[in-house]
Every structure is written in C-alpha cells, then in structure tokens.
Design a protein around this motif. Sequence first.
Motif, PDB file in Angstrom:
ATOM      1  N   PRO A   1       1.176  -1.469   0.207  1.00 32.76           N
ATOM      2  CA  PRO A   1       0.478   0.174  -0.211  1.00 32.76           C
ATOM      3  C   PRO A   1       0.808   1.603  -0.137  1.00 32.76           C
ATOM      4  O   PRO A   1       0.193   1.954  -0.073  1.00 32.76           O
ATOM      5  N   VAL A   2       1.786   0.880   0.252  1.00 30.98           N
ATOM      6  CA  VAL A   2       2.911   2.645   0.635  1.00 30.98           C
ATOM      7  C   VAL A   2       3.763   2.410  -0.911  1.00 30.98           C
ATOM      8  O   VAL A   2       4.982   3.250  -0.424  1.00 30.98           O
ATOM      9  N   SER A   3       4.254   1.078  -1.760  1.00 33.37           N
ATOM     10  CA  SER A   3       4.606   1.456  -2.732  1.00 33.37           C
ATOM     11  C   SER A   3       3.996   0.918  -4.356  1.00 33.37           C
ATOM     12  O   SER A   3       3.251   0.244  -3.845  1.00 33.37           O
ATOM     13  N   SER A   4       4.327   1.077  -4.959  1.00 29.05           N
ATOM     14  CA  SER A   4       3.905   0.230  -6.326  1.00 29.05           C
ATOM     15  C   SER A   4       4.051  -0.377  -6.381  1.00 29.05           C
ATOM     16  O   SER A   4       5.366  -1.824  -5.753  1.00 29.05           O
ATOM     17  N   VAL A   5       3.115  -1.760  -6.867  1.00 31.26           N
ATOM     18  CA  VAL A   5       3.410  -3.428  -7.487  1.00 31.26           C
ATOM     19  C   VAL A   5       4.167  -3.290  -8.528  1.00 31.26           C
ATOM     20  O   VAL A   5       3.019  -3.165  -9.502  1.00 31.26           O
ATOM     21  N   TYR A   6       5.233  -3.875  -8.242  1.00 32.37           N
ATOM     22  CA  TYR A   6       5.257  -3.852 -10.046  1.00 32.37           C
ATOM     23  C   TYR A   6       6.724  -4.914 -10.170  1.00 32.37           C
ATOM     24  O   TYR A   6       7.278  -5.678  -9.582  1.00 32.37           O
ATOM     25  N   PRO A   7       6.623  -4.999 -11.598  1.00 31.31           N
ATOM     26  CA  PRO A   7       7.282  -6.291 -12.459  1.00 31.31           C
ATOM     27  C   PRO A   7       9.020  -6.075 -11.218  1.00 31.31           C
ATOM     28  O   PRO A   7       9.835  -5.732 -11.723  1.00 31.31           O
ATOM     29  N   GLY A   8       9.949  -7.183 -11.176  1.00 33.82           N
ATOM     30  CA  GLY A   8      10.900  -7.290 -10.338  1.00 33.82           C
ATOM     31  C   GLY A   8      11.337  -6.552  -9.453  1.00 33.82           C
ATOM     32  O   GLY A   8      12.507  -6.361  -9.412  1.00 33.82           O
ATOM     33  N   MET A   9       9.951  -6.070  -8.551  1.00 28.42           N
ATOM     34  CA  MET A   9      10.225  -5.386  -7.332  1.00 28.42           C
ATOM     35  C   MET A   9      11.193  -6.189  -6.321  1.00 28.42           C
ATOM     36  O   MET A   9      11.934  -5.432  -5.434  1.00 28.42           O
ATOM     37  N   GLY A  10      11.564  -7.802  -6.179  1.00 27.52           N
ATOM     38  CA  GLY A  10      11.763  -7.540  -5.701  1.00 27.52           C
ATOM     39  C   GLY A  10      13.553  -8.574  -5.911  1.00 27.52           C
ATOM     40  O   GLY A  10      13.972  -8.498  -4.910  1.00 27.52           O
ATOM     41  N   ASN A  11      14.138  -7.430  -6.875  1.00 26.22           N
ATOM     42  CA  ASN A  11      15.790  -7.364  -6.681  1.00 26.22           C
ATOM     43  C   ASN A  11      16.265  -6.090  -5.662  1.00 26.22           C
ATOM     44  O   ASN A  11      17.462  -7.228  -5.299  1.00 26.22           O
ATOM     45  N   SER A  12      15.792  -5.365  -6.103  1.00 27.54           N
ATOM     46  CA  SER A  12      16.413  -3.929  -5.465  1.00 27.54           C
ATOM     47  C   SER A  12      16.301  -4.597  -3.552  1.00 27.54           C
ATOM     48  O   SER A  12      17.379  -4.519  -3.293  1.00 27.54           O
ATOM     49  N   VAL A  13      14.871  -5.054  -3.890  1.00 31.75           N
ATOM     50  CA  VAL A  13      15.167  -5.022  -1.641  1.00 31.75           C
ATOM     51  C   VAL A  13      16.279  -6.749  -1.621  1.00 31.75           C
ATOM     52  O   VAL A  13      17.072  -6.586  -0.475  1.00 31.75           O
ATOM     53  N   LEU A  14      16.089  -7.737  -2.414  1.00 33.06           N
ATOM     54  CA  LEU A  14      17.439  -8.840  -2.606  1.00 33.06           C
ATOM     55  C   LEU A  14      18.755  -7.977  -2.051  1.00 33.06           C
ATOM     56  O   LEU A  14      19.292  -8.350  -1.376  1.00 33.06           O
ATOM     57  N   ILE A  15      19.271  -7.140  -2.430  1.00 31.54           N
ATOM     58  CA  ILE A  15      20.143  -6.273  -2.671  1.00 31.54           C
ATOM     59  C   ILE A  15      20.654  -6.448  -1.561  1.00 31.54           C
ATOM     60  O   ILE A  15      21.893  -5.789  -0.559  1.00 31.54           O
ATOM     61  N   MET A  16      19.850  -4.853  -1.014  1.00 29.36           N
ATOM     62  CA  MET A  16      20.090  -4.161  -0.181  1.00 29.36           C
ATOM     63  C   MET A  16      19.590  -5.254   1.957  1.00 29.36           C
ATOM     64  O   MET A  16      20.946  -4.793   2.777  1.00 29.36           O
ATOM     65  N   CYS A  17      18.667  -6.299   1.326  1.00 32.03           N
ATOM     66  CA  CYS A  17      19.434  -7.451   2.457  1.00 32.03           C
ATOM     67  C   CYS A  17      20.175  -8.473   2.279  1.00 32.03           C
ATOM     68  O   CYS A  17      20.286  -8.779   3.651  1.00 32.03           O
ATOM     69  N   PHE A  18      21.092  -8.814   1.659  1.00 30.76           N
ATOM     70  CA  PHE A  18      22.554  -9.100   1.524  1.00 30.76           C
ATOM     71  C   PHE A  18      23.442  -8.738   2.488  1.00 30.76           C
ATOM     72  O   PHE A  18      24.104  -8.903   3.084  1.00 30.76           O
TER      73      PHE A  18
END
Length: 293
Positions: free
Chosen positions: A217-234
């Motif tokens: 609800p606070v961000s868009s839902v879009y293709p590939g949205m997990g990739n940037s999160v994955l980098i930051m989580c590593f």
Amino acid sequence: MDTSTFLIQCLNALQHGLLLFLVASGLTLIFGIMGIINLAHGSFYMIGAYMAFALNPLVERWLGGGFVTTLVLCIVVAIVLGYVLEAAFFSYLYRRDHLQQVLMTYGLILVFEEIRSLLVGNDVHGVSVPVWLAGSVPLGDILTYPVYRLFISAIGIGVAILLYWVLTRTRLGMMVRAGASNREMIGSLGIDINRLYRIVFAAGVALAALAGTIAAPVSSVYPGMGNSVLIMCFVVVVIGGIGSIRGAFLAAMLVGTVETFGQVLFPSAAGILVYVLMAVILLCKPEGLFKQG
C-alpha cells in the motif's frame, strides 16, 4: 532541518529499517542457518506484494474481510509455498556447492517472473491503504505522518520480538540453533533435521512475503520489485553477521537510517552511502556486528 521534519525522517528511517529487517531476517535464517545462498528470496517479497494486490479485492467481495484477513491469508499461502519449495528444490542443495545454489535460485527468479507475467501482466499496480489506517497523526503545526507507516513499524517491532523469543526461549529455537552448528549431531539425537529445515525455510518465505504484503500500500507493485530489495537485504545480512537475528535487526536500522537521511542530506551520494557503511564495518569487524545466534 526543523524539529518536525527531523522527526518525520526519523520515523521514515525506522519504518524503512524495520521493513528491511522483515525481509532480511528470513534471508539470514535461510542463509546463516541452512547454508543456502538464496537469490530467489527477493521474489518472495514480490509474491507477497502481488498477493496483496490480487487477494485484497477478492477477500472483500467473497469473505467480507479487510486487509487483516488478506494479510493472514498471504502469510498462510507463503508458509505452504515455502514448505513445498523446500521439499521440492532446496532440500537437494544443502550438500551442493554455492555455485549450484546460485544457479538454481537464479533459475527460480526467472520462473517466478514468468509466472507473474502470465497471471497479472507487466503493468504497475497499486494497493489501497485500509480505511481504518488511512489517517495521519499531527507532528507540529503543519506536518503530519501517515498512520499506516506507523502500522508497518509496529509489525516490524512485533516480529523482531517474536523471533528473538522463539530463537532464544523455545525448544524449537534451541533445535534451530543446534542444527545450524552441527547437522549430523542433532540428527543423531532423534530430531528430524529435514523437517526442521523445512519449517525454517517456510518461516523465511513467510517473513519476506509479509514484508511485501504490508509494503504494497505504500509503494507500487511492479515487475522485478524484489531485486533491489534482495541486494539491500544481503547488505543487511553481511553487516549484521550471517545467521544473527540481532545483527540483522541492528544492521537494518543502520541501513534504514543511512538511506533515509542520505537521500535528504546528500542526494547525489545517497546511492553509495550504504556500501561505504558496509565497507567500514567489515574493515573493523570482518564477521559482521554479531556472530550467529
């Protein structure tokens, strides 16, 4: 920067850090305890966001429930998905080298992206904030802060407390920590290590999906949205120490603060500040802030 603006940025940093912690805690469980480099972990965050987009209107229409019902349903689906994926794919990776783990989990990213494209297309979507969380609280005479962002922070704090209690105060947590230290020994004690790892993996998937669901609800839902999160989580996992929930929490707070204030104070250099932070911490403590546990 006046007091109200500073307070808003502090709350933004807290919310961003806690959201990162939700995803990174699942990754550190899988990576640190099970020894698997799971590049597909960001896809579980994406799946949670898309489930919020797809299930929320169906839940309201058919079950008469609201966002909380959708949230619970998404967590249940994520647990089942994690349990099945571990049994079907990840259980074969424990004794494989890291290259094979990277190749298989990268393949899963492509599979998840193709399934997403077939089911919902490649458009950008939005998820409405629940009506009962759509308000804001005043901060000073002019500025306000969204209640829903406070709701995200509350969930993050609650999950952090729950994880710490489970891992340090319960028999399940004792078995998880023992299994991370010596897989063969815990198996010789009559504990089904395969079933234990399946539970841990399902919990990790559920945490990532939970983060995606509440972030939708606070961000868009879009293709590939997990990739940037994955980098930051590593980055969070490496800074905090592989396998450490306490480390993941502290590192997520540091990363959230550096990212949030960096974008305000040093917008041209904001993209590299987190990596500078990681480099400095690893120079001082190569194993991360905390050891496993």
